[in-house]
Design a protein around this motif. Structure first.
Motif: not given
Length: 134
Positions: A110-114
């Protein structure tokens, strides 16, 4: 939106630029905050979740555990944690996920930005993968 006086659109744009907040109203900014927030949201949905599972050098940011089958359903690795776990791309992106998958885990990056932009969408995706592995 400002020039046209569209307040709802202005609010939506500004909300999208602001980091999410926890249920206590605190801003979720760091990777530890994100993992804790994900755990909290999953537990509200009835899942058992743990943060930072594993040994000191190779931890999974979040793991969803199923009490009925006594196994971890999914390991969620935040991008920031993945990059800190190993300087070697092959180790981080190939060997670690394969090792976990060989032991029955499903691994999700998971991308933190997502999560920052759409926490509910990310939680739905994690829940769907966890449910598929029950």
């Amino acid at each position: 939106a400002v020039s046209a006086g569209r307040d709802d659109e202005i609010k939506a744009i500004l909300d999208e630029l602001s980091p999410p907040q926890s249920s206590s109203g605190e801003i979720i900014a760091s990777k530890r905050d994100i993992a804790a927030s994900m755990k909290e949201k999953l537990e509200k949905l009835g899942y058992t979740a743990q943060t930072y599972v594993g040994n000191s050098k190779s931890r999974i940011s979040l793991a969803v555990y199923d009490k009925d089958t006594d196994k971890y359903l999914i390991g969620v690795e935040l991008d920031a944690d993945a990059y800190e776990s190993s300087p070697a791309t092959l180790e981080r992106d190939v060997h670690k996920p394969r090792f976990l998958e060989s032991r029955g885990w499903s691994v999700m990056r998971i991308w933190c930005r997502d999560y920052w932009l759409s926490p509910s969408r990310v939680i739905k995706n994690i829940a769907a993968v966890a449910d598929a592995h029950k």
